[in-house]
Design a protein around this motif. Structure first.
Motif, PDB file in Angstrom:
ATOM      1  N   TYR A 120      19.261  15.045  20.544  1.00 33.83           N
ATOM      2  CA  TYR A 120      20.146  14.533  19.570  1.00 33.83           C
ATOM      3  C   TYR A 120      19.681  13.684  18.683  1.00 33.83           C
ATOM      4  CZ  TYR A 120      23.030  17.154  22.763  1.00 33.83           C
ATOM      5  OH  TYR A 120      23.573  18.301  23.513  1.00 33.83           O
ATOM      6  N   GLY A 121      18.456  12.915  18.864  1.00 34.32           N
ATOM      7  CA  GLY A 121      17.795  11.802  18.393  1.00 34.32           C
ATOM      8  C   GLY A 121      17.391  10.752  19.419  1.00 34.32           C
ATOM      9  N   GLU A 122      16.200  10.087  18.780  1.00 35.44           N
ATOM     10  CA  GLU A 122      15.594   8.827  19.652  1.00 35.44           C
ATOM     11  C   GLU A 122      16.682   7.717  19.740  1.00 35.44           C
ATOM     12  OE1 GLU A 122      11.871   8.230  18.208  1.00 35.44           O
ATOM     13  OE2 GLU A 122      11.153  10.008  18.397  1.00 35.44           O
ATOM     14  N   ASP A 123      17.504   7.608  18.609  1.00 36.98           N
ATOM     15  CA  ASP A 123      18.239   6.316  18.567  1.00 36.98           C
ATOM     16  C   ASP A 123      19.532   6.663  17.681  1.00 36.98           C
ATOM     17  OD1 ASP A 123      19.382   3.768  18.500  1.00 36.98           O
ATOM     18  OD2 ASP A 123      17.763   2.762  17.534  1.00 36.98           O
ATOM     19  N   THR A 124      20.434   7.086  18.317  1.00 36.99           N
ATOM     20  CA  THR A 124      21.895   7.301  17.724  1.00 36.99           C
ATOM     21  C   THR A 124      22.973   6.468  17.708  1.00 36.99           C
ATOM     22  OG1 THR A 124      22.205   8.881  19.365  1.00 36.99           O
ATOM     23  CG2 THR A 124      21.013   9.878  17.474  1.00 36.99           C
ATOM     24  N   GLY A 125      22.543   5.279  18.183  1.00 37.13           N
ATOM     25  CA  GLY A 125      23.728   4.111  18.216  1.00 37.13           C
ATOM     26  C   GLY A 125      24.771   4.507  19.212  1.00 37.13           C
ATOM     27  N   ASP A 126      26.037   4.400  18.823  1.00 36.96           N
ATOM     28  CA  ASP A 126      27.244   4.501  19.622  1.00 36.96           C
ATOM     29  C   ASP A 126      27.841   5.881  19.460  1.00 36.96           C
ATOM     30  OD1 ASP A 126      27.214   1.938  20.743  1.00 36.96           O
ATOM     31  OD2 ASP A 126      28.152   1.307  19.128  1.00 36.96           O
ATOM     32  N   ILE A 127      26.971   6.845  18.611  1.00 32.13           N
ATOM     33  CA  ILE A 127      27.421   8.117  18.350  1.00 32.13           C
ATOM     34  C   ILE A 127      27.517   9.022  19.567  1.00 32.13           C
ATOM     35  CG2 ILE A 127      27.191  10.423  17.093  1.00 32.13           C
ATOM     36  CD1 ILE A 127      25.704   8.932  14.878  1.00 32.13           C
ATOM     37  N   ARG A 128      28.646   9.676  19.758  1.00 26.43           N
ATOM     38  CA  ARG A 128      28.735  10.485  21.167  1.00 26.43           C
ATOM     39  C   ARG A 128      28.369  11.940  20.834  1.00 26.43           C
ATOM     40  NH1 ARG A 128      33.676   7.677  24.676  1.00 26.43           N
ATOM     41  NH2 ARG A 128      33.246   5.564  24.069  1.00 26.43           N
ATOM     42  N   HIS A 129      27.491  12.549  21.732  1.00 27.05           N
ATOM     43  CA  HIS A 129      27.158  13.858  21.418  1.00 27.05           C
ATOM     44  C   HIS A 129      27.457  14.842  22.443  1.00 27.05           C
ATOM     45  CE1 HIS A 129      24.519  12.217  18.448  1.00 27.05           C
ATOM     46  NE2 HIS A 129      23.955  11.391  19.181  1.00 27.05           N
ATOM     47  N   PRO A 135      21.108  18.630  16.446  1.00 24.51           N
ATOM     48  CA  PRO A 135      19.896  18.061  16.662  1.00 24.51           C
ATOM     49  C   PRO A 135      19.391  16.976  16.055  1.00 24.51           C
ATOM     50  CG  PRO A 135      19.011  20.107  15.741  1.00 24.51           C
ATOM     51  CD  PRO A 135      20.596  20.103  15.925  1.00 24.51           C
ATOM     52  N   GLY A 136      18.482  16.029  16.315  1.00 25.40           N
ATOM     53  CA  GLY A 136      17.886  15.046  15.515  1.00 25.40           C
ATOM     54  C   GLY A 136      17.009  15.570  14.560  1.00 25.40           C
ATOM     55  N   ASN A 137      16.181  14.603  14.130  1.00 23.96           N
ATOM     56  CA  ASN A 137      14.953  14.886  13.035  1.00 23.96           C
ATOM     57  C   ASN A 137      13.851  14.040  13.156  1.00 23.96           C
ATOM     58  OD1 ASN A 137      15.712  12.790  12.100  1.00 23.96           O
ATOM     59  ND2 ASN A 137      16.599  13.572   9.947  1.00 23.96           N
ATOM     60  N   SER A 141      13.029  14.305  19.458  1.00 22.26           N
ATOM     61  CA  SER A 141      13.858  15.584  19.095  1.00 22.26           C
ATOM     62  C   SER A 141      13.204  16.832  18.654  1.00 22.26           C
ATOM     63  CB  SER A 141      14.859  15.349  17.704  1.00 22.26           C
ATOM     64  OG  SER A 141      15.497  14.322  17.812  1.00 22.26           O
ATOM     65  N   LYS A 142      12.066  16.571  18.065  1.00 25.85           N
ATOM     66  CA  LYS A 142      11.378  17.893  17.870  1.00 25.85           C
ATOM     67  C   LYS A 142      10.742  18.567  19.066  1.00 25.85           C
ATOM     68  CE  LYS A 142       6.995  19.498  15.489  1.00 25.85           C
ATOM     69  NZ  LYS A 142       5.615  18.993  14.783  1.00 25.85           N
ATOM     70  N   VAL A 143      10.281  17.523  20.031  1.00 24.83           N
ATOM     71  CA  VAL A 143       9.918  17.928  21.481  1.00 24.83           C
ATOM     72  C   VAL A 143      10.894  18.870  21.926  1.00 24.83           C
ATOM     73  CG1 VAL A 143       9.292  17.150  23.529  1.00 24.83           C
ATOM     74  CG2 VAL A 143       8.216  16.070  21.748  1.00 24.83           C
ATOM     75  N   THR A 144      12.232  18.309  22.106  1.00 22.31           N
ATOM     76  CA  THR A 144      13.249  19.199  22.720  1.00 22.31           C
ATOM     77  C   THR A 144      13.580  20.515  21.921  1.00 22.31           C
ATOM     78  OG1 THR A 144      14.785  17.692  21.670  1.00 22.31           O
ATOM     79  CG2 THR A 144      13.962  17.059  24.269  1.00 22.31           C
ATOM     80  N   LEU A 145      13.541  20.557  20.668  1.00 25.32           N
ATOM     81  CA  LEU A 145      13.718  21.542  19.937  1.00 25.32           C
ATOM     82  C   LEU A 145      12.864  22.751  20.160  1.00 25.32           C
ATOM     83  CD1 LEU A 145      14.880  20.258  16.548  1.00 25.32           C
ATOM     84  CD2 LEU A 145      16.270  21.782  17.814  1.00 25.32           C
ATOM     85  N   GLU A 146      11.621  22.212  20.205  1.00 24.39           N
ATOM     86  CA  GLU A 146      10.507  23.139  20.556  1.00 24.39           C
ATOM     87  C   GLU A 146      10.374  23.647  21.991  1.00 24.39           C
ATOM     88  OE1 GLU A 146       8.236  24.842  18.291  1.00 24.39           O
ATOM     89  OE2 GLU A 146       9.455  23.661  16.831  1.00 24.39           O
ATOM     90  N   TRP A 147      10.844  22.724  22.928  1.00 17.16           N
ATOM     91  CA  TRP A 147      10.790  23.122  24.299  1.00 17.16           C
ATOM     92  C   TRP A 147      11.926  23.948  24.470  1.00 17.16           C
ATOM     93  CZ3 TRP A 147      11.753  18.018  27.740  1.00 17.16           C
ATOM     94  CH2 TRP A 147      11.435  18.432  29.230  1.00 17.16           C
TER      95      TRP A 147
END
Length: 303
Positions: A120-129, A135-137, A141-147
């Motif tokens: 969902y992203g390396e640093d997304t603060g207090d946003i709850r996922h 996904p993040g950008n 995030s790219k690592v997990t998307l490709e994974w």
């Protein structure tokens, strides 16, 4: 012999404990490994991903696949070459297995693949996922998307595929906790950066039990946030560790700029904030955590 489980990355933190639990349950466990090694009660098969080679005997009578292989995200600075290695070590391996399964016309009952909370992203603060969040950008995030996309190459063969987006794994055998606890043992525990960054976590036994549950229970499919329902901030985690160890936590926070100088872009691993909700685990499965609260989990790990 019991049903055969073939594991990539079996000698890692999760793989070792998972192997113990699988053997206790009567499963036959096999590894794919680049190194010649003897592991009690485990059959080890050769593979060389760079040469697109794997011992086809590893797939004989295989019932389940567990994909844990991947270069450590926090082991080395993120040069461009290191970034490529982090991604390829996770993707090329499972794509190779998918090709072999197709060629040999073998279909295991399920693939359970590791994934990351950084989806969902390396640093997304207090946003709850939840698992439905986009996904993040950034790089992780790219690592997990490709994974996950690579794991879907197994799903495309008609094999039930589960992806476990895992946060910080609490264990005394490796991972983040021994590193965080070491200075605290000597009275030098201190939060990192602001200390307000959220850290999704799960006890080593719970994540391994989750792999087995996802393997055995055919209702599990797709992606799950493989964390507890009670994430903590970095500051809270530090205080809990100090409390369990009976040590004071009096030092000021380690400045973020110091960590950025020391670690470069990789500093996002410790400074990034990620708040995950284990929505699918709690609402769609009957999985019960042995360690749902951080205090008891740390007590077990650090004692």
């Amino acid at each position: 012999m019991g049903q055969k489980v073939l594991i990539t990355g079996g000698t890692g933190l999760i793989g070792k404990r998972l192997t113990e639990l699988l053997l206790q349950k009567g499963y036959e466990v096999a590894y794919l490994s680049r190194k010649k090694t003897n592991i009690k009660s485990v059959q080890v098969f050769d593979w060389d991903i760079s040469k697109h080679y794997m011992d086809e005997k590893s797939l004989e009578n295989v019932r389940y696949l567990i994909h844990l292989a991947g270069a450590g995200v926090a082991e080395k600075r993120w040069t461009e070459d290191r970034k490529k290695t982090i991604i390829s070590s996770r993707t090329d391996s499972i794509i190779l297995i998918a090709r072999k399964l197709r060629e040999l016309n073998i279909r295991p009952k399920a693939l359970i693949s590791a994934s990351g909370s950084s989806y969902y992203g390396e640093d997304t603060g207090d946003i709850r996922h939840s698992e439905a969040s986009p996904p993040g950008n950034d790089f992780l995030s790219k690592v997990t998307l490709e994974w996950e996309k690579a794991a879907d190459s197994i799903a495309d063969l008609g094999v039930r595929t589960v992806k476990l987006r895992t946060g910080v794994v609490l264990s005394n055998q490796g991972g983040a906790i021994p590193k965080i606890a070491l200075p605290a043992r000597f009275g030098f525990g201190a939060p990192l950066g602001s200390g307000k960054q959220w850290m999704p976590w799960i006890h080593i036994d719970d994540i391994c039990r989750m792999y087995i549950e996802a393997m055995e229970n055919e209702s599990w499919t797709g992606a799950y946030n493989a964390v507890t329902g009670s994430p903590v901030t970095n500051e809270e985690l530090t205080k809990k560790i100090c409390k369990v160890l009976g040590k004071p936590q009096w030092l000021p926070n380690v400045p973020a700029f110091t960590l950025k100088l020391a670690l470069g872009e990789m500093s996002s691993v410790v400074l990034g904030s990620s708040y995950l909700i284990n929505q699918r685990v709690t609402t769609e499965t009957g999985f019960r955590y042995e360690y749902p609260e951080i205090g008891a989990a740390l007590q077990e790990v650090l004692s």
